[in-house]
Design an enzyme around this catalytic site. Structure first.
Site, PDB file in Angstrom:
ATOM      1  N   ARG A 199     -27.871  12.688 -12.210  1.00 12.44           N
ATOM      2  CA  ARG A 199     -26.880  13.187 -11.261  1.00 12.44           C
ATOM      3  C   ARG A 199     -25.491  13.026 -11.878  1.00 12.44           C
ATOM      4  O   ARG A 199     -25.280  12.202 -12.770  1.00 12.44           O
ATOM      5  CB  ARG A 199     -26.951  12.411  -9.943  1.00 12.44           C
ATOM      6  CG  ARG A 199     -28.301  12.497  -9.241  1.00 12.44           C
ATOM      7  CD  ARG A 199     -28.322  11.608  -8.008  1.00 12.44           C
ATOM      8  NE  ARG A 199     -29.574  11.733  -7.269  1.00 12.44           N
ATOM      9  CZ  ARG A 199     -30.648  10.983  -7.475  1.00 12.44           C
ATOM     10  NH1 ARG A 199     -30.614  10.033  -8.413  1.00 12.44           N
ATOM     11  NH2 ARG A 199     -31.743  11.161  -6.772  1.00 12.44           N
ATOM     12  N   HIS A 222     -24.168  20.531 -11.380  1.00 17.74           N
ATOM     13  CA  HIS A 222     -25.381  19.906 -10.847  1.00 17.74           C
ATOM     14  C   HIS A 222     -26.620  20.726 -11.186  1.00 17.74           C
ATOM     15  O   HIS A 222     -27.740  20.190 -11.195  1.00 17.74           O
ATOM     16  CB  HIS A 222     -25.272  19.740  -9.328  1.00 17.74           C
ATOM     17  CG  HIS A 222     -26.433  19.021  -8.722  1.00 17.74           C
ATOM     18  ND1 HIS A 222     -26.614  17.654  -8.862  1.00 17.74           N
ATOM     19  CD2 HIS A 222     -27.492  19.474  -8.007  1.00 17.74           C
ATOM     20  CE1 HIS A 222     -27.727  17.299  -8.240  1.00 17.74           C
ATOM     21  NE2 HIS A 222     -28.271  18.375  -7.710  1.00 17.74           N
ATOM     22  N   ARG A 249     -28.965  19.269 -13.912  1.00 22.84           N
ATOM     23  CA  ARG A 249     -30.033  18.348 -13.478  1.00 22.84           C
ATOM     24  C   ARG A 249     -31.196  19.132 -12.891  1.00 22.84           C
ATOM     25  O   ARG A 249     -32.359  18.833 -13.168  1.00 22.84           O
ATOM     26  CB  ARG A 249     -29.476  17.355 -12.465  1.00 22.84           C
ATOM     27  CG  ARG A 249     -30.543  16.520 -11.744  1.00 22.84           C
ATOM     28  CD  ARG A 249     -29.874  15.507 -10.834  1.00 22.84           C
ATOM     29  NE  ARG A 249     -30.751  15.036  -9.777  1.00 22.84           N
ATOM     30  CZ  ARG A 249     -31.623  14.041  -9.896  1.00 22.84           C
ATOM     31  NH1 ARG A 249     -31.756  13.430 -11.061  1.00 22.84           N
ATOM     32  NH2 ARG A 249     -32.357  13.659  -8.875  1.00 22.84           N
ATOM     33  N   HIS A 298     -35.738  10.168  -7.401  1.00 20.89           N
ATOM     34  CA  HIS A 298     -35.849  10.671  -6.042  1.00 20.89           C
ATOM     35  C   HIS A 298     -36.428   9.604  -5.123  1.00 20.89           C
ATOM     36  O   HIS A 298     -37.304   8.835  -5.509  1.00 20.89           O
ATOM     37  CB  HIS A 298     -36.760  11.897  -6.001  1.00 20.89           C
ATOM     38  CG  HIS A 298     -36.054  13.150  -6.413  1.00 20.89           C
ATOM     39  ND1 HIS A 298     -36.679  14.357  -6.484  1.00 20.89           N
ATOM     40  CD2 HIS A 298     -34.765  13.390  -6.778  1.00 20.89           C
ATOM     41  CE1 HIS A 298     -35.828  15.289  -6.872  1.00 20.89           C
ATOM     42  NE2 HIS A 298     -34.659  14.722  -7.063  1.00 20.89           N
ATOM     43  N   TYR A 321     -41.608   3.868  -7.222  1.00 21.44           N
ATOM     44  CA  TYR A 321     -40.769   3.014  -8.050  1.00 21.44           C
ATOM     45  C   TYR A 321     -41.576   1.942  -8.764  1.00 21.44           C
ATOM     46  O   TYR A 321     -41.337   1.628  -9.929  1.00 21.44           O
ATOM     47  CB  TYR A 321     -39.693   2.355  -7.174  1.00 21.44           C
ATOM     48  CG  TYR A 321     -38.683   1.577  -7.978  1.00 21.44           C
ATOM     49  CD1 TYR A 321     -37.747   2.226  -8.760  1.00 21.44           C
ATOM     50  CD2 TYR A 321     -38.669   0.191  -7.932  1.00 21.44           C
ATOM     51  CE1 TYR A 321     -36.810   1.508  -9.496  1.00 21.44           C
ATOM     52  CE2 TYR A 321     -37.733  -0.536  -8.656  1.00 21.44           C
ATOM     53  CZ  TYR A 321     -36.822   0.139  -9.440  1.00 21.44           C
ATOM     54  OH  TYR A 321     -35.902  -0.569 -10.162  1.00 21.44           O
TER      55      TYR A 321
END
Length: 391
Positions: free
Chosen positions: A203, A311, A314, A337, A346
């Site tokens: 980002r 952006h 990305r 995300h 994660y």
């Protein structure tokens, strides 16, 4: 004179309308917020209130007499975990699109027809569907707290199908060849910025906040641990990524590591806390100054994609990574995300899988460069060379 009843009382006022009073669970008398044109309507109101008390669903109307503007401001102030940029956005939406229309209305008087009329007024005054959807979602979240946590309302009046949905235009996705060409069109100081943003799927706030200590150009790993947020009236605020999933280590495709190493050597101080991408004076790059600082508009004009946003790099990188055959979980971990399964993503996405994504992207970049260097049919293979003369 008030009519005697088993629960509550009804009194006809001088105006001819009927006023209702009844005892709350605490024994204190309450007065209905509105009067009624017919006694039968007043009767039905008392029956409804009594039934709500018996079911434990009654809400004291006096508690809901706070105005929406005051309650929403308190909601923003007391909401835990909001990032400074989010607080700024919420206050702007509240002041621009909600308070001027509904700010003075008491919570107890809000209903779905009023919300529908408010939304129609926004759209009728030229507010885009995207912005109206953002304002609607904020209002719905505020009133959901009034229902579930503060118990000021029995139900949320935001019940308009589709009002929360944005319909943004489809964003462009660059090909590998276009990404590499765009990097060549940039000033030397910002070529690595384009490549890293795209192929590491970062980002803007993440890539602009990278420090030298976050980049291991030998191992080919970038550590995302902070982000820049631009807050109205405050400036650039350095903070953690937007979610837990945003804290991540991203493998960089080997094909772009030489450009990254050259950038570090030429433009980044040896101080571990030195920013990787800056203006020529060494200051952070603001999103609003992006075009002025790096010449974005001129570069994308030459590329032939004049509507491209930064952006979109990305977005293009995410698309390229998705084409490598990686699983959804692996892609979500790489992109940072968040979702309902954020913890699982994660915790379980492995660095081996991430390196595999980076290697696949690197192979694709190398193949594209090799194809670009291949001489045209009939050429000599040398720059400026000529083919054989025909006899």
């Amino acid at each position: 004179m008030a009519a005697r009843r088993r629960f509550g009382s009804i009194r006809k006022r001088d105006s001819g309308r009927y006023q209702v009073r009844y005892p709350g669970p605490d024994g204190r008398q309450r007065t209905a917020p509105d009067t009624f044109a017919r006694k039968s309507d007043a009767d039905r109101y008392l029956l409804m209130v009594e039934a709500q008390m018996m079911r434990g669903e009654w809400i004291d109307p006096e508690r809901a007499r706070i105005t929406l503007g005051d309650y929403a401001e308190r909601w923003i102030t007391q909401r835990p975990g909001l990032r400074p940029r989010t607080v700024g956005l919420y206050r702007w939406l509240l002041g621009k699109h909600i308070t001027p229309y509904l700010g003075g209305v008491e919570l107890s008087r809000l209903d779905t027809p009023m919300i529908r009329e408010w939304r129609a007024s926004l759209l009728g005054n030229g507010v885009s569907e995207t912005m109206a959807a953002k304002a609607y979602r904020l209002l719905r979240a505020v009133l959901m707290t009034a229902v579930n946590e503060d118990q000021l309302l029995r139900k949320n009046p935001c019940r308009i199908p589709g009002a929360d949905q944005e319909k943004p235009a489809e964003r462009p996705v660059l090909t590998l060849a276009q990404v590499l060409k765009l990097a060549e069109l940039m000033d030397e100081r910002y070529r690595a910025l384009v490549l890293v943003t795209t192929f590491a799927c970062l980002r803007w706030g993440e890539v602009s906040a990278l420090q030298r200590q976050d980049v291991d150009a030998d191992a080919g790993v970038i550590r995302v641990r902070q982000t820049f947020n631009e807050v109205r009236g405050v400036g650039l605020v350095l903070g953690p990524p937007k979610s837990r999933a945003g804290l991540r280590a991203v493998s960089v495709p080997a094909a772009i590591l030489p450009a990254l190493r050259e950038h570090l050597a030429a433009f980044v101080d040896d101080n571990p806390e030195a920013l990787v991408f800056t203006t020529p004076s060494g200051r952070p790059i603001w999103r609003g100054n992006l075009n002025k600082v790096i010449g974005w508009s001129a570069a994308i004009g030459k590329l032939g994609v004049p509507g491209l946003h930064f952006h979109d790099l990305r977005h293009s990188g995410n698309t390229i990574a998705a084409r490598t055959g990686a699983s959804t979980r692996e892609l979500m971990a790489r992109m940072g995300h968040d979702s309902a399964q954020a913890a699982m993503i994660y915790q379980h996405a492995t660095s081996e899988a991430d390196r595999a994504i980076a290697q696949a992207v690197s192979d694709a970049v190398k193949a594209e460069r090799k194809k670009a260097r291949k001489p045209a049919a009939g050429g000599s293979g040398k720059p400026g060379g000529r083919g054989k003369k025909r006899g």
